[in-house]
Design an enzyme around this catalytic site. Structure first.
Site, PDB file in Angstrom:
ATOM      1  CB  CYS A 194       3.318   1.686  -2.408  1.00  0.00           C
ATOM      2  SG  CYS A 194       2.698   0.414  -1.816  1.00  0.00           S
ATOM      3  CB  CYS A 221       5.069   0.643   0.849  1.00  0.00           C
ATOM      4  SG  CYS A 221       4.127  -0.126  -0.634  1.00  0.00           S
TER       5      CYS A 221
END
Length: 98
Positions: A23, A26
């Protein structure tokens, strides 16, 4: 799962960052969490949980997007939001839970 329960039932609020290695957003969270830690010190516990390695827990908590941040205290989820949240917005949210 029992370790998670022990952590979230603590009187110390726990901020959990549910993330995934793949991600991109993230990857923006570590410096934000570091800033939160510097501002709040030991008044909060901060954990990162990889949703891919903890799929049972992620499913139980219905984590559908990453990053998802959640604040737990004394066994209750007090707040939850998906997406990157800057430290200047996160700190006041956490202070309400102290």
């Amino acid at each position: 799962m029992s370790a998670f329960k022990d952590i979230v039932t603590s009187k110390t609020p726990t901020l959990i960052d549910f993330y995934a290695d793949w991600c991109a957003p993230c990857k923006m969270m570590p410096p934000i969490l570091k800033e939160v830690r510097e501002k709040l010190g030991d008044s909060i516990r901060i954990l990162k949980i990889d949703v891919d390695k903890n799929s049972e827990l992620s499913s139980k908590l219905q984590i559908q997007g990453v990053p998802t941040l959640a604040i737990f205290k004394e066994g209750k989820m007090l707040w939850r939001q998906s997406g990157v949240i800057p430290a200047h917005q996160l700190v006041p949210l956490i202070k309400k839970c102290l």
